[in-house]
Each structure stands twice: as C-alpha cells, then as structure tokens.
Design a protein around this motif. Sequence first.
Motif, PDB file in Angstrom:
ATOM      1  N   LYS A 245     153.958 114.519  -2.211  1.00  0.00           N
ATOM      2  CA  LYS A 245     155.034 113.664  -1.708  1.00  0.00           C
ATOM      3  C   LYS A 245     154.535 112.399  -1.020  1.00  0.00           C
ATOM      4  N   PHE A 246     153.321 112.443  -0.478  1.00  0.00           N
ATOM      5  CA  PHE A 246     152.819 111.291   0.277  1.00  0.00           C
ATOM      6  C   PHE A 246     151.602 110.647  -0.391  1.00  0.00           C
ATOM      7  N   LYS A 247     151.486 110.815  -1.705  1.00  0.00           N
ATOM      8  CA  LYS A 247     150.311 110.308  -2.412  1.00  0.00           C
ATOM      9  C   LYS A 247     150.195 108.787  -2.355  1.00  0.00           C
ATOM     10  N   ASN A 248     151.313 108.083  -2.181  1.00  0.00           N
ATOM     11  CA  ASN A 248     151.279 106.625  -2.101  1.00  0.00           C
ATOM     12  C   ASN A 248     151.565 106.116  -0.691  1.00  0.00           C
ATOM     13  N   LYS A 249     151.342 106.967   0.299  1.00  0.00           N
ATOM     14  CA  LYS A 249     151.696 106.606   1.668  1.00  0.00           C
ATOM     15  C   LYS A 249     150.471 106.459   2.574  1.00  0.00           C
ATOM     16  N   GLY A 250     149.482 105.757   2.086  1.00  0.00           N
ATOM     17  CA  GLY A 250     148.346 105.379   2.922  1.00  0.00           C
ATOM     18  C   GLY A 250     147.609 106.516   3.593  1.00  0.00           C
ATOM     19  N   ALA A 251     147.459 106.417   4.914  1.00  0.00           N
ATOM     20  CA  ALA A 251     146.652 107.370   5.686  1.00  0.00           C
ATOM     21  C   ALA A 251     147.192 108.786   5.581  1.00  0.00           C
ATOM     22  N   VAL A 252     148.498 108.951   5.583  1.00  0.00           N
ATOM     23  CA  VAL A 252     149.078 110.298   5.502  1.00  0.00           C
ATOM     24  C   VAL A 252     148.698 110.961   4.184  1.00  0.00           C
ATOM     25  N   GLY A 253     148.825 110.226   3.091  1.00  0.00           N
ATOM     26  CA  GLY A 253     148.444 110.777   1.794  1.00  0.00           C
ATOM     27  C   GLY A 253     146.972 111.134   1.755  1.00  0.00           C
ATOM     28  N   ALA A 254     146.120 110.293   2.339  1.00  0.00           N
ATOM     29  CA  ALA A 254     144.675 110.539   2.353  1.00  0.00           C
ATOM     30  C   ALA A 254     144.337 111.802   3.143  1.00  0.00           C
ATOM     31  N   ILE A 255     145.055 112.042   4.226  1.00  0.00           N
ATOM     32  CA  ILE A 255     144.814 113.241   5.037  1.00  0.00           C
ATOM     33  C   ILE A 255     145.132 114.500   4.237  1.00  0.00           C
ATOM     34  N   PHE A 256     146.266 114.476   3.541  1.00  0.00           N
ATOM     35  CA  PHE A 256     146.636 115.648   2.738  1.00  0.00           C
ATOM     36  C   PHE A 256     145.639 115.874   1.603  1.00  0.00           C
ATOM     37  N   VAL A 257     145.151 114.807   0.993  1.00  0.00           N
ATOM     38  CA  VAL A 257     144.153 114.938  -0.073  1.00  0.00           C
ATOM     39  C   VAL A 257     142.884 115.584   0.476  1.00  0.00           C
ATOM     40  N   ASP A 258     142.445 115.129   1.636  1.00  0.00           N
ATOM     41  CA  ASP A 258     141.242 115.691   2.258  1.00  0.00           C
ATOM     42  C   ASP A 258     141.432 117.164   2.613  1.00  0.00           C
ATOM     43  N   MET A 259     142.628 117.503   3.110  1.00  0.00           N
ATOM     44  CA  MET A 259     142.919 118.905   3.445  1.00  0.00           C
ATOM     45  C   MET A 259     142.845 119.783   2.205  1.00  0.00           C
ATOM     46  N   ASP A 260     143.352 119.267   1.094  1.00  0.00           N
ATOM     47  CA  ASP A 260     143.332 120.042  -0.147  1.00  0.00           C
ATOM     48  C   ASP A 260     141.912 120.162  -0.697  1.00  0.00           C
ATOM     49  N   ASN A 261     141.126 119.110  -0.564  1.00  0.00           N
ATOM     50  CA  ASN A 261     139.765 119.114  -1.091  1.00  0.00           C
ATOM     51  C   ASN A 261     138.837 120.062  -0.346  1.00  0.00           C
ATOM     52  N   THR A 262     139.157 120.375   0.905  1.00  0.00           N
ATOM     53  CA  THR A 262     138.268 121.239   1.702  1.00  0.00           C
ATOM     54  C   THR A 262     138.817 122.651   1.871  1.00  0.00           C
ATOM     55  N   LYS A 263     139.700 123.043   0.970  1.00  0.00           N
ATOM     56  CA  LYS A 263     140.248 124.409   1.029  1.00  0.00           C
ATOM     57  C   LYS A 263     139.166 125.458   0.770  1.00  0.00           C
ATOM     58  N   PHE A 264     138.015 125.027   0.199  1.00  0.00           N
ATOM     59  CA  PHE A 264     136.926 125.967  -0.063  1.00  0.00           C
ATOM     60  C   PHE A 264     136.433 126.640   1.221  1.00  0.00           C
ATOM     61  N   LEU A 265     136.642 125.992   2.370  1.00  0.00           N
ATOM     62  CA  LEU A 265     136.226 126.610   3.630  1.00  0.00           C
ATOM     63  C   LEU A 265     136.967 127.913   3.857  1.00  0.00           C
TER      64      LEU A 265
END
Length: 239
Positions: free
Chosen positions: A34-54
């Motif tokens: 939902k926030f993929k085009n919303k700057g910093a918020v979208g970037a935070i969610f992307v980073d959260m998803d990318n580090t789910k391996f933890l």
Amino acid sequence: MGFFDRGHEKESPLGNLRAHIGTFMYYVKVGKSKFKNKGAVGAIFVDMDNTKFLFQQATSGTMYMYDMKKKLDYTLWDAAIHKYTEDIQKLKDELLKAVDEGEENGSFMEEKEEEKKAEEEKEKEKEKTTEEEPIGDWKAHIKGQMKEAEEKARREEEERQKEKEQIVAAAEDTNEALTEADCRELWRLIQGLEREYKEMNRIADEWFAVHGKKTGCLTALVGMTLIPLGAMYGLYYLL
C-alpha cells in the motif's frame, strides 16, 4: 501464515509464536504494497520484509541436524526484536510527521470542508427567505423562481466538474506525501503490528524462562553489527 486464531492454537508455544510472526509479517506485506510509492514509509516496510529471515532463523534452529532441537535462538531473536522495535518507531515518527505537516499546510481539510458546505447551505436558505417577492406580484415571483432554478443547475454542474477534476488529479498523483486516508491506514497497520509484536515477545519471554537463552552457530553472524542486514542475509547463505 494467516491471521492468528485462538480457536486453532497449536499445542507448542513455538507454534503459537510462529503464528503471531506470520500475522506480523502479513501486516508488513500489506504496508509494503500500500505504501510502495510513499517515500520513507514504503522504504521502511520494504526493509522490514527483507529482514524477515531474522525471525525465520531464530525460530528454526541452525543448519546442523544435531542442533535442530534448539528451536528458539536467543541471539537471533534478540536481534530481530531490536530491528523491528526500531522499524515500528520509525513508522510512528513518519506518521506523526505527516499528520503535523497535514495540519500545517491544510491538506487534511475534509471536516472543515463539510462545515463550510453546511454554512453555505444556511446562507442559501437565508437568501431564499429574504429574496421572496411581495405577495401579488406573481410575474416577478415566477421569474425569480426560474432564475433560481438556473442558478441551482449552474452550481450543480460546477460541483460535478470539480469532482471530475479531483478524481483525475487523484489518479495522476505521484506525490510521496501521505494523505489523510494514508495516515489512517498506516495507524491501523501500526496498531496491528504492535498487537502481534507484544504477543510474540510474551511467548518468547516465557519460553526463554523455561528453556534458557540458548544460542546457535549463527550468533557470530548476527554479532557483525557493522555489516548491513541485507549483506548479512547473503553471507548466511554463503556459509
């Protein structure tokens, strides 16, 4: 994994923990979309998803067969908790920033617009009352009604045109700024994340109290705090 359902709890505390993690990551994926085009918020969610391996590695033990009984690795779990604690706070900071900016520049004006429209309607009613023609002057009265009908039709057409322009503008909008609707949706997601996060921590704390804070062979990898998490993820698969 879908939403956590108390009616289908697994007997294993770690099964419950994984269910809550699944729901937590569901909220992350919704935010990422939902926030993929919303700057910093979208970037935070992307980073959260990318580090789910933890979370994945913390709840699945290490790569060695003899160590598979160590279902919850403390060092990895602690790293995940610190990572996502910071991410949730970042989302809150961005939300507060957007709300403050919205109040300052007047972009959140829905309620004020409704009040303005109500006032305009009252003024129109007053005009209709004060502009009534004297009794007996039926010609002027009919002309006045005809003029009023034309004016009403003109106003309605202007309103329809404005609505069309707003719809087109919304469709073409690439602005990264959060709208009021975005802020409300982000707050809903943050509440969901915190709800699952709290339950995850409770289950993990109880598990560590019983089984101790055991660590696996990935402890050294997580301890390399100077390496970005994305690079750590790649190193894990190279080891």
